[in-house]
Design a protein around this motif. Structure first.
Motif, PDB file in Angstrom:
ATOM      1  N   ARG A  76      26.960 -69.976  70.891  1.00 37.57           N
ATOM      2  CA  ARG A  76      25.919 -69.152  71.512  1.00 37.57           C
ATOM      3  C   ARG A  76      26.329 -68.770  72.928  1.00 37.57           C
ATOM      4  NH1 ARG A  76      20.754 -69.606  69.465  1.00 37.57           N
ATOM      5  NH2 ARG A  76      19.849 -69.751  71.531  1.00 37.57           N
ATOM      6  N   LEU A  77      26.036 -67.548  73.288  1.00 36.06           N
ATOM      7  CA  LEU A  77      26.256 -67.090  74.652  1.00 36.06           C
ATOM      8  C   LEU A  77      24.983 -67.388  75.429  1.00 36.06           C
ATOM      9  CD1 LEU A  77      28.101 -65.537  76.640  1.00 36.06           C
ATOM     10  CD2 LEU A  77      26.887 -63.480  75.957  1.00 36.06           C
ATOM     11  N   THR A  78      25.065 -68.268  76.392  1.00 41.12           N
ATOM     12  CA  THR A  78      23.892 -68.641  77.168  1.00 41.12           C
ATOM     13  C   THR A  78      23.628 -67.608  78.251  1.00 41.12           C
ATOM     14  OG1 THR A  78      25.147 -69.916  78.786  1.00 41.12           O
ATOM     15  CG2 THR A  78      24.368 -71.099  76.807  1.00 41.12           C
ATOM     16  N   ARG A  79      22.431 -67.635  78.770  1.00 40.75           N
ATOM     17  CA  ARG A  79      22.081 -66.745  79.878  1.00 40.75           C
ATOM     18  C   ARG A  79      22.996 -67.018  81.073  1.00 40.75           C
ATOM     19  NH1 ARG A  79      18.392 -63.174  80.776  1.00 40.75           N
ATOM     20  NH2 ARG A  79      17.869 -62.620  82.906  1.00 40.75           N
ATOM     21  N   GLU A  80      23.274 -68.288  81.326  1.00 40.79           N
ATOM     22  CA  GLU A  80      24.157 -68.644  82.440  1.00 40.79           C
ATOM     23  C   GLU A  80      25.544 -68.037  82.260  1.00 40.79           C
ATOM     24  OE1 GLU A  80      26.274 -72.659  84.073  1.00 40.79           O
ATOM     25  OE2 GLU A  80      24.142 -72.805  83.573  1.00 40.79           O
ATOM     26  N   HIS A  81      26.059 -68.099  81.048  1.00 35.65           N
ATOM     27  CA  HIS A  81      27.377 -67.507  80.780  1.00 35.65           C
ATOM     28  C   HIS A  81      27.319 -65.982  80.929  1.00 35.65           C
ATOM     29  CE1 HIS A  81      31.108 -67.178  77.952  1.00 35.65           C
ATOM     30  NE2 HIS A  81      31.383 -66.896  79.196  1.00 35.65           N
ATOM     31  N   ALA A  82      26.254 -65.375  80.453  1.00 38.03           N
ATOM     32  CA  ALA A  82      26.085 -63.928  80.598  1.00 38.03           C
ATOM     33  C   ALA A  82      26.044 -63.533  82.070  1.00 38.03           C
ATOM     34  CB  ALA A  82      24.810 -63.473  79.884  1.00 38.03           C
ATOM     35  N   GLU A  83      25.343 -64.314  82.881  1.00 37.37           N
ATOM     36  CA  GLU A  83      25.278 -64.039  84.321  1.00 37.37           C
ATOM     37  C   GLU A  83      26.651 -64.189  84.971  1.00 37.37           C
ATOM     38  OE1 GLU A  83      22.188 -66.667  85.672  1.00 37.37           O
ATOM     39  OE2 GLU A  83      20.599 -65.299  84.994  1.00 37.37           O
ATOM     40  N   THR A  84      27.409 -65.182  84.531  1.00 35.26           N
ATOM     41  CA  THR A  84      28.762 -65.373  85.067  1.00 35.26           C
ATOM     42  C   THR A  84      29.646 -64.177  84.734  1.00 35.26           C
ATOM     43  OG1 THR A  84      28.564 -67.773  84.945  1.00 35.26           O
ATOM     44  CG2 THR A  84      30.801 -66.872  85.006  1.00 35.26           C
ATOM     45  N   ILE A  85      29.552 -63.699  83.505  1.00 36.46           N
ATOM     46  CA  ILE A  85      30.325 -62.516  83.109  1.00 36.46           C
ATOM     47  C   ILE A  85      29.945 -61.331  84.000  1.00 36.46           C
ATOM     48  CG2 ILE A  85      30.655 -60.793  81.273  1.00 36.46           C
ATOM     49  CD1 ILE A  85      30.443 -63.171  79.270  1.00 36.46           C
ATOM     50  N   ALA A  86      28.648 -61.144  84.226  1.00 34.13           N
ATOM     51  CA  ALA A  86      28.191 -60.025  85.047  1.00 34.13           C
ATOM     52  C   ALA A  86      28.633 -60.177  86.505  1.00 34.13           C
ATOM     53  CB  ALA A  86      26.674 -59.893  84.962  1.00 34.13           C
ATOM     54  N   LEU A  87      28.566 -61.381  87.051  1.00 34.69           N
ATOM     55  CA  LEU A  87      29.034 -61.604  88.422  1.00 34.69           C
ATOM     56  C   LEU A  87      30.534 -61.339  88.521  1.00 34.69           C
ATOM     57  CD1 LEU A  87      26.947 -64.727  89.410  1.00 34.69           C
ATOM     58  CD2 LEU A  87      26.819 -62.460  90.480  1.00 34.69           C
ATOM     59  N   ASN A  88      31.283 -61.723  87.507  1.00 37.69           N
ATOM     60  CA  ASN A  88      32.710 -61.394  87.477  1.00 37.69           C
ATOM     61  C   ASN A  88      32.897 -59.882  87.401  1.00 37.69           C
ATOM     62  OD1 ASN A  88      33.485 -64.070  87.625  1.00 37.69           O
ATOM     63  ND2 ASN A  88      33.706 -64.298  85.424  1.00 37.69           N
ATOM     64  N   GLY A  89      31.996 -59.215  86.678  1.00 37.08           N
ATOM     65  CA  GLY A  89      32.037 -57.752  86.616  1.00 37.08           C
ATOM     66  C   GLY A  89      31.796 -57.123  87.974  1.00 37.08           C
ATOM     67  N   LEU A  90      30.884 -57.684  88.731  1.00 37.08           N
ATOM     68  CA  LEU A  90      30.615 -57.173  90.081  1.00 37.08           C
ATOM     69  C   LEU A  90      31.842 -57.355  90.968  1.00 37.08           C
ATOM     70  CD1 LEU A  90      28.742 -55.930  92.133  1.00 37.08           C
ATOM     71  CD2 LEU A  90      27.712 -58.189  92.475  1.00 37.08           C
ATOM     72  N   THR A  91      32.477 -58.503  90.875  1.00 41.05           N
ATOM     73  CA  THR A  91      33.709 -58.751  91.636  1.00 41.05           C
ATOM     74  C   THR A  91      34.792 -57.756  91.231  1.00 41.05           C
ATOM     75  OG1 THR A  91      33.161 -61.087  91.848  1.00 41.05           O
ATOM     76  CG2 THR A  91      35.468 -60.485  92.172  1.00 41.05           C
ATOM     77  N   PHE A  92      34.882 -57.503  89.938  1.00 40.53           N
ATOM     78  CA  PHE A  92      35.835 -56.531  89.407  1.00 40.53           C
ATOM     79  C   PHE A  92      35.584 -55.152  90.006  1.00 40.53           C
ATOM     80  CE2 PHE A  92      36.500 -53.256  86.104  1.00 40.53           C
ATOM     81  CZ  PHE A  92      37.866 -53.383  85.883  1.00 40.53           C
ATOM     82  N   LEU A  93      34.318 -54.711  89.983  1.00 40.02           N
ATOM     83  CA  LEU A  93      33.985 -53.396  90.539  1.00 40.02           C
ATOM     84  C   LEU A  93      34.271 -53.332  92.033  1.00 40.02           C
ATOM     85  CD1 LEU A  93      30.615 -52.490  88.773  1.00 40.02           C
ATOM     86  CD2 LEU A  93      32.937 -51.733  88.194  1.00 40.02           C
ATOM     87  N   ALA A  94      33.957 -54.413  92.739  1.00 41.32           N
ATOM     88  CA  ALA A  94      34.168 -54.444  94.191  1.00 41.32           C
ATOM     89  C   ALA A  94      35.642 -54.288  94.547  1.00 41.32           C
ATOM     90  CB  ALA A  94      33.618 -55.740  94.775  1.00 41.32           C
ATOM     91  N   GLY A  95      36.517 -54.663  93.643  1.00 42.67           N
ATOM     92  CA  GLY A  95      37.950 -54.525  93.874  1.00 42.67           C
ATOM     93  C   GLY A  95      38.506 -53.158  93.505  1.00 42.67           C
ATOM     94  N   ARG A  96      37.636 -52.286  93.067  1.00 37.87           N
ATOM     95  CA  ARG A  96      38.054 -50.936  92.661  1.00 37.87           C
ATOM     96  C   ARG A  96      37.194 -49.932  93.421  1.00 37.87           C
ATOM     97  NH1 ARG A  96      40.034 -51.140  86.699  1.00 37.87           N
ATOM     98  NH2 ARG A  96      39.021 -49.110  86.525  1.00 37.87           N
ATOM     99  N   ASP A  97      37.747 -49.412  94.502  1.00 37.07           N
ATOM    100  CA  ASP A  97      36.984 -48.562  95.425  1.00 37.07           C
ATOM    101  C   ASP A  97      36.228 -47.437  94.726  1.00 37.07           C
ATOM    102  OD1 ASP A  97      37.798 -50.109  97.558  1.00 37.07           O
ATOM    103  OD2 ASP A  97      39.437 -48.765  98.128  1.00 37.07           O
ATOM    104  N   GLU A  98      36.893 -46.726  93.853  1.00 38.90           N
ATOM    105  CA  GLU A  98      36.250 -45.588  93.186  1.00 38.90           C
ATOM    106  C   GLU A  98      35.072 -46.051  92.314  1.00 38.90           C
ATOM    107  OE1 GLU A  98      37.494 -42.342  89.878  1.00 38.90           O
ATOM    108  OE2 GLU A  98      38.899 -42.603  91.544  1.00 38.90           O
ATOM    109  N   ASP A  99      35.272 -47.139  91.596  1.00 35.44           N
ATOM    110  CA  ASP A  99      34.207 -47.641  90.728  1.00 35.44           C
ATOM    111  C   ASP A  99      33.017 -48.170  91.518  1.00 35.44           C
ATOM    112  OD1 ASP A  99      34.894 -47.204  87.978  1.00 35.44           O
ATOM    113  OD2 ASP A  99      36.511 -48.659  88.230  1.00 35.44           O
ATOM    114  N   ILE A 100      33.263 -48.929  92.583  1.00 33.71           N
ATOM    115  CA  ILE A 100      32.127 -49.480  93.326  1.00 33.71           C
ATOM    116  C   ILE A 100      31.355 -48.362  94.017  1.00 33.71           C
ATOM    117  CG2 ILE A 100      33.339 -50.068  95.481  1.00 33.71           C
ATOM    118  CD1 ILE A 100      30.631 -52.186  93.715  1.00 33.71           C
ATOM    119  N   GLU A 101      32.056 -47.372  94.509  1.00 30.41           N
ATOM    120  CA  GLU A 101      31.367 -46.230  95.135  1.00 30.41           C
ATOM    121  C   GLU A 101      30.528 -45.476  94.104  1.00 30.41           C
ATOM    122  OE1 GLU A 101      31.024 -45.430  98.326  1.00 30.41           O
ATOM    123  OE2 GLU A 101      32.196 -47.220  98.814  1.00 30.41           O
TER     124      GLU A 101
END
Length: 101
Positions: free
Chosen positions: A12-37
């Motif tokens: 099962r994918l827990t809510r905590e794991h889903a949030e971790t994936i999303a936070l990693n996604g935010l970090t990913f976007l922050a490292g890509r200027d065009e995407d974060i903008e």
């Protein structure tokens, strides 16, 4: 762990794991200027508000939806995180208020 070769998610994918994936996604976007903008423009927020709301479930869902909206972005994020795209979809599903999958 997820079974990558089949159609079923083994654990099962827990809510905590889903949030971790999303936070990693935010970090990913922050490292890509065009995407974060583009993400900031699309959501209508500024960087300060994004920092304040980074753990907000609606913001986390918006991050995943942004990543899922672009095939190249999805592919790049999943490759970087060693995720099956189904895990990304499942995380979005969980953060959308659905039961854990």
């Amino acid at each position: 762990m997820f079974e990558l070769g089949g159609n079923l998610i083994r654990d099962r994918l827990t809510r905590e794991h889903a949030e971790t994936i999303a936070l990693n996604g935010l970090t990913f976007l922050a490292g890509r200027d065009e995407d974060i903008e583009r993400f900031l423009r699309n959501t209508g927020i500024d960087a300060d508000e994004l920092r304040r709301r980074a753990a907000d479930p609606d913001m986390l869902r918006a991050v995943l939806e942004y990543i899922l909206a672009g095939d190249a972005t999805t592919t790049d994020f999943c490759a970087e995180q060693k995720l099956d795209p189904r895990q990304l979809h499942a995380a979005n599903h969980v953060l959308s208020g659905a039961r854990e999958v």
